[in-house]
Write a protein that holds these residues in place. Structure first.
Motif, short mmCIF file in Angstrom:
data_model
loop_
_atom_site.label_atom_id
_atom_site.label_comp_id
_atom_site.label_asym_id
_atom_site.label_seq_id
_atom_site.Cartn_x
_atom_site.Cartn_y
_atom_site.Cartn_z
N SER A 45 0.69 -0.99 0.16
CA SER A 45 -0.09 0.10 -0.19
C SER A 45 0.63 1.51 -0.03
O SER A 45 0.44 1.81 -0.86
N VAL A 46 2.11 1.04 0.86
CA VAL A 46 3.06 2.50 1.02
C VAL A 46 3.16 2.53 -0.74
O VAL A 46 3.49 3.80 -0.88
N ALA A 47 4.26 1.49 -0.80
CA ALA A 47 4.49 1.40 -2.31
C ALA A 47 3.88 2.30 -2.92
O ALA A 47 4.19 2.89 -4.62
N ILE A 48 2.02 1.81 -3.46
CA ILE A 48 1.21 1.89 -4.39
C ILE A 48 1.07 3.72 -4.30
O ILE A 48 0.65 4.55 -5.48
N GLY A 72 4.41 10.18 -6.64
CA GLY A 72 5.71 10.74 -7.41
C GLY A 72 5.69 9.91 -8.73
O GLY A 72 6.97 9.74 -8.64
N HIS A 73 4.88 9.68 -9.44
CA HIS A 73 5.07 8.87 -10.76
C HIS A 73 5.56 9.97 -11.36
O HIS A 73 6.17 9.31 -12.46
N ARG A 74 6.14 11.00 -11.48
CA ARG A 74 7.15 11.74 -12.41
C ARG A 74 8.51 11.68 -11.77
O ARG A 74 8.84 12.12 -12.70
N LEU A 75 8.74 11.75 -10.60
CA LEU A 75 10.03 11.35 -10.19
C LEU A 75 9.95 9.56 -11.04
O LEU A 75 11.41 9.77 -11.13
N ILE A 76 9.77 9.06 -11.00
CA ILE A 76 9.79 7.69 -11.06
C ILE A 76 9.10 6.87 -12.32
O ILE A 76 8.02 6.90 -12.98
N ASP A 77 9.79 6.72 -13.58
CA ASP A 77 9.59 6.39 -15.31
C ASP A 77 10.00 5.49 -15.30
O ASP A 77 9.85 5.04 -16.73
N ASP A 78 10.80 4.36 -14.23
CA ASP A 78 11.32 3.15 -14.71
C ASP A 78 9.83 2.12 -14.48
O ASP A 78 9.76 1.75 -13.63
N PHE A 79 9.42 1.30 -15.81
CA PHE A 79 8.84 0.41 -15.91
C PHE A 79 8.67 -0.97 -15.03
O PHE A 79 7.81 -1.44 -14.48
N SER A 80 10.62 -0.99 -14.94
CA SER A 80 10.41 -2.14 -13.23
C SER A 80 9.64 -1.62 -12.31
O SER A 80 9.76 -3.03 -12.42
N VAL A 81 10.17 -0.60 -12.03
CA VAL A 81 9.44 -0.52 -10.47
C VAL A 81 8.26 -0.71 -10.96
O VAL A 81 7.32 -0.62 -9.87
N ASN A 89 14.82 12.54 -2.71
CA ASN A 89 13.94 12.53 -2.38
C ASN A 89 13.05 12.32 -1.04
O ASN A 89 13.02 10.80 -2.09
N MET A 90 11.91 11.89 0.09
CA MET A 90 11.59 11.37 0.67
C MET A 90 11.35 10.36 -0.72
O MET A 90 10.85 9.16 0.27
N VAL A 123 8.53 5.01 -2.44
CA VAL A 123 8.83 3.16 -3.31
C VAL A 123 10.04 2.40 -3.43
O VAL A 123 8.84 1.38 -3.32
N PHE A 124 11.09 2.28 -3.35
CA PHE A 124 11.93 1.35 -2.93
C PHE A 124 12.23 0.55 -1.98
O PHE A 124 12.38 -0.91 -2.17
N ASN A 125 12.17 1.02 -0.70
CA ASN A 125 12.21 0.61 0.35
C ASN A 125 11.11 -0.89 -0.20
O ASN A 125 11.59 -1.98 0.44
N PRO A 126 10.31 -0.47 0.37
CA PRO A 126 9.31 -1.29 -0.31
C PRO A 126 9.08 -2.93 -0.95
O PRO A 126 9.99 -4.09 -0.48
N VAL A 127 9.22 -2.09 -2.24
CA VAL A 127 9.99 -3.54 -3.59
C VAL A 127 11.50 -4.29 -2.60
O VAL A 127 11.47 -5.16 -2.34
N ILE A 128 12.39 -2.92 -1.99
CA ILE A 128 13.38 -3.85 -1.54
C ILE A 128 13.68 -5.14 -0.63
O ILE A 128 14.17 -5.97 0.05
N THR A 129 12.46 -4.36 0.62
CA THR A 129 11.84 -5.77 1.48
C THR A 129 11.47 -6.74 0.60
O THR A 129 11.94 -8.09 1.36
#
Length: 339
Positions: A131-134, A140-149, A253-254, A259-265
Motif C-alpha cells: 500500500s505504501v509503495a502504491i 511520485g510518478h513524475r520522479l519515477i518513470d522506470d517500467f521495472s518499478v 527526495n523522500m 517506493v524503493f524500500n517496500p520493493v527491496i524488502t
C-alpha cells in the motif's frame, strides 16, 4: 543432508552476490563514505528503527489478544525476540516465524492459533508495504518513470490480492480446496492413492490454519487496526532508509525510499540467501541508482541497515537466552494453576 545442502547453497549465493558487488564497486570508497557518517541522522535512524520494532511486536500481540491467547507480555516478547535472532541465520523471515510459532505454541498448546497469528501478522506487514509503495508511486510518478518499478509493485499487489482472496473468501477457498483434494487421475494412479497423496497431513494442517485465520473475518476492526499499524511501520521503515542515506551525507527526495524500500524488502525476503545478504545490497544499488544515488553510497546504506538489524537481532538473542529459566518455569506454573 538436504538441509545441509540447502543452507550451504544459500550461504554460497549470499557470498557470491557480495563478491560480485564488491568487484564492481570501489570497496575502499564504500567504507570511506561510512567513515564520514553523520552521527545525528544515524542516531535518529536508530531511534526510529527501535520504535518500529516495538510496534511490530504489538501488532502481533494485537492478533494474539483477539484470539484470546492468554500469555504474559514478557513471554510473548521473549518469543518475538528469539525470532529476531533466528532471522539472522535463516533464509528470509522463515526461521523467525517458525521460531515464534513453535516456541509460543509449545507454551500455550495452541500451535494452530499461534501459527495463524504469525502468518497473518506477516501478511498484514506485506499489505502495508504494498500500500505504501502504491500510494507513493501515485504521488511520485513524475520522479519515477522506470517500467521495472511499476511492474514489480503491480506484481506484488496481484499476489497480495490473490492471497487475501484465498484466505478470506470462502467460495474461492472452497474451489481451490476441491481442486487440490480431487486431482486428475491421468497419471495412472488410483483415486485412493491420489487422495492420500494430496490430502495428507499437510493439507489437513493447512485447513486448520485457514480456519484459525478465517476467524479474524469476524473481527474486521482488529484487521483494520492491524493494517493501519502496518502502514505506519512501513512508512517508518522508509523513513529509516532515508535517514541512513542522510547520515551518509546524501540528499534524496523522500518519495524514493517510500517506493524503493517496500520493493527491496520483498526482494530481500526471497529465501535464496541467508538473512537477505547480497539480495538486499544488489537491489538497493539497482533501485537507488535510478534516483541518482552512487553505487558506493547505496551499498553503504544497505550494509549499515543490515548492521542495525544484526545488532537488534543479537540483542533479541541475548534476551531470549537469558530468560530460558523463566520459560521453563511457565509451563509448571500453568499446570499448577490448572490443578
Amino acid at each position: 543432508m538436504k538441509k545441509t545442502i540447502s543452507t550451504s547453497l544459500r550461504i554460497f549465493i549470499s557470498l557470491a552476490l557480495l563478491f560480485v558487488l564488491f568487484r564492481k564497486i570501489d570497496f575502499r570508497g564504500t567504507f570511506k563514505v561510512i567513515a564520514h557518517l553523520n552521527l545525528y541522522y544515524f542516531m535518529l535512524a536508530l531511534v526510529i528503527f527501535f520504535i518500529l520494532t516495538i510496534m511490530v511486536f504489538f501488532r502481533w500481540k494485537m492478533l494474539l489478544d483477539a484470539h484470546k491467547v492468554d500469555v504474559p507480555l514478557i513471554r510473548a516478547l521473549n518469543s518475538f525476540s528469539g525470532g529476531l535472532f533466528l532471522n539472522l541465520f535463516t533464509p528470509s523471515t522463515i526461521g523467525g516465524d517458525l521460531s515464534r510459532s513453535i516456541d509460543l505454541g509449545a507454551h500455550t498448546k495452541r500451535y494452530g492459533v499461534i501459527a495463524a497469528t504469525v502468518l497473518l501478522d506477516r501478511l498484514s506487514g506485506f499489505a502495508g508495504l504494498v500500500s505504501v509503495a502504491i500510494v507513493s508511486l501515485i504521488f511520485g510518478h513524475r520522479l519515477i518513470d522506470d517500467f521495472s518499478v511499476y511492474a514489480t509493485v503491480s506484481l506484488l499487489a496481484c499476489v497480495l490480492t490473490g492471497v487475501f482472496l484465498i484466505l478470506f473468501n470462502q467460495g474461492i477457498y472452497n474451489r481451490l480446496n476441491r481442486s487440490i483434494s480431487n486431482p486428475s487421475t491421468s497419471l495412472g494412479i488410483s483415486p485412493e492413492q491420489s487422495r492420500r497423496a494430496k490430502r495428507g497431513k499437510f493439507l489437513d494442517n493447512f485447513k486448520k490454519l485457514h480456519s484459525e485465520i478465517y476467524f479474524f473475518r469476524q473481527h474486521r476492526g482488529i484487521l483494520c487496526a492491524n493494517f493501519l499499524f502496518s502502514i505506519v511501520i512501513q512508512t517508518g521503515a522508509s523513513l529509516f532508509s532515508y535517514l541512513i542515506l542522510r547520515s551518509l551525507n546524501t540528499r534524496i527526495n523522500m518519495l524514493y525510499p517510500l517506493v524503493f524500500n517496500p520493493v527491496i524488502t520483498v526482494i530481500t525476503t526471497i529465501p535464496i540467501s541467508i538473512s537477505g545478504l547480497g539480495l538486499r545490497d544488489a537491489s538497493s544499488i539497482f533501485f537507488y541508482s535510478k534516483a541518482g544515488v552512487s553505487k558506493d553510497i547505496a551499498l553503504a546504506q544497505s550494509l549499515l541497515s543490515f548492521a542495525v538489524i544484526a545488532v537488534l537481532g543479537l540483542i533479541g538473542g541475548i534476551f531470549y537466552v537469558s530468560t530460558l529459566h523463566y520459560r521453563r518455569l511457565q509451563p509448571n506454573q500453568t499446570d499448577a494453576r490448572a490443578e
